[in-house]
Write an enzyme that holds these catalytic residues in place. Structure first.
Site, PDB file in Angstrom:
ATOM      1  CG  HIS A  24      -2.830  -3.274   3.933  1.00  0.00           C
ATOM      2  ND1 HIS A  24      -1.828  -2.501   4.488  1.00  0.00           N
ATOM      3  CD2 HIS A  24      -3.666  -2.415   3.326  1.00  0.00           C
ATOM      4  CE1 HIS A  24      -2.046  -1.238   4.217  1.00  0.00           C
ATOM      5  NE2 HIS A  24      -3.151  -1.153   3.518  1.00  0.00           N
TER       6      HIS A  24
ATOM      7  NE  ARG B 135      -7.019   6.577   4.292  1.00  0.00           N
ATOM      8  CZ  ARG B 135      -7.350   5.843   5.365  1.00  0.00           C
ATOM      9  NH1 ARG B 135      -8.573   5.392   5.488  1.00  0.00           N
ATOM     10  NH2 ARG B 135      -6.472   5.582   6.286  1.00  0.00           N
TER      11      ARG B 135
ATOM     12  CB  CYS C 287      -1.008  -0.055   1.146  1.00  0.00           C
ATOM     13  SG  CYS C 287      -2.420   1.019   0.851  1.00  0.00           S
TER      14      CYS C 287
ATOM     15  CD  GLU D 208       0.399  -5.295   5.636  1.00  0.00           C
ATOM     16  OE1 GLU D 208       0.513  -6.026   4.634  1.00  0.00           O
ATOM     17  OE2 GLU D 208       0.176  -4.073   5.570  1.00  0.00           O
TER      18      GLU D 208
HETATM   19  N1  GLN Z   1      -3.444   6.442   0.966  1.00  0.00           N
HETATM   20  C1  GLN Z   1      -2.222   6.093   1.613  1.00  0.00           C
HETATM   21  C2  GLN Z   1      -1.027   6.836   1.023  1.00  0.00           C
HETATM   22  O1  GLN Z   1      -1.151   7.603   0.146  1.00  0.00           O
HETATM   23  C3  GLN Z   1      -1.934   4.615   1.578  1.00  0.00           C
HETATM   24  C4  GLN Z   1      -2.924   3.867   2.445  1.00  0.00           C
HETATM   25  C5  GLN Z   1      -2.392   2.623   3.066  1.00  0.00           C
HETATM   26  O2  GLN Z   1      -1.190   2.361   3.122  1.00  0.00           O
HETATM   27  N2  GLN Z   1      -3.285   1.875   3.656  1.00  0.00           N
HETATM   28  O3  GLN Z   1       0.052   6.622   1.471  1.00  0.00           O
END
Ligand code: GLN
Length: 207
Positions: A185, A145, A87, A187
């Protein structure tokens, strides 16, 4: 940065400035690695690999600069240190970031363009199955996100795409050489296959 050349228990640093550090430490331990949280430059010595956790890439970037870790890590990754990013960590490994905050930079390393918060405000967080090349059966992807990958260069292997729903087909897992990244994720789900695959990649490099 010198890499250790022996041992089947690779020493893996988890960038521990912000984000879901503990979950990565636990997953790495469970698949037979020797994980260590990384907060200062001295802790970068003798790592076989590094993991960049999910969290908030703008915060991770700012803290990495403040802690003096940004340039050393960028250089180590460019020099071939294996890295896995989930992410926000995927964003940190991208050569190009769309919808970046002003001044935001990543370590880079993967020839790809990622879009931050790509799945939109309406579906901030969602779960979807992802068929991951080389794994037996789909991975349950938790997206928070999350970014997606809009474009990849020739050296990048697309490992996984969203399997269903409005974002079906979007690229969410890639590999380039020693670098692995997922928009989701693993994890957080207790499915250790992605971490196991990364540790295999690290071990293969040591031989
Ligand atoms: N939106 C986050 C970012 O721009 C990433 C979100 C996440 O790691 N769960 O870093």
């Amino acid at each position: 940065m010198p890499n250790r050349t022996s041992g089947s228990t690779p020493r893996i640093g988890v960038l521990a400035l912000q984000g879901d550090v503990r979950e990565h430490l636990r997953a790495l331990r469970a698949v037979g690695a020797d994980p260590h949280p990384i907060r200062r430059t001295g802790e970068l010595a003798d790592l076989d690999a590094v993991v960049l956790p999910g969290g908030e890439s703008t915060t991770i970037y700012k803290l990495a600069v403040a802690f003096g870790l940004f340039e050393p890590l960028r250089e180590a990754i460019a020099a071939g240190l294996p890295a896995y990013g989930s992410c926000a960590g995927m964003i940190m490994l991208a050569d190009r970031i769309l919808d970046a905050a002003e001044g935001q930079r990543g370590f880079g390393g993967i020839d790809m363009t990622v879009r931050r918060n790509a799945f939109g405000r309406q579906v901030d967080s969602f779960e979807a199955e992802v068929d991951l090349a080389g794994l037996d059966g789909p991975v349950h992807g938790v997206f928070i996100r999350a970014p997606w990958v809009e474009q990849v260069g020739e050296a990048v292997t697309v490992l996984g795409r969203v399997g269903s729903g409005p974002a079906v087909g979007r690229i969410v897992a890639v590999r380039q050489g020693n670098l692995l990244a997922t928009a989701f994720h693993p994890e957080l789900t207790g499915d250790l296959r992605v971490h196991a695959r990364f540790v295999d990649l690290v071990r293969a490099r040591q031989r």
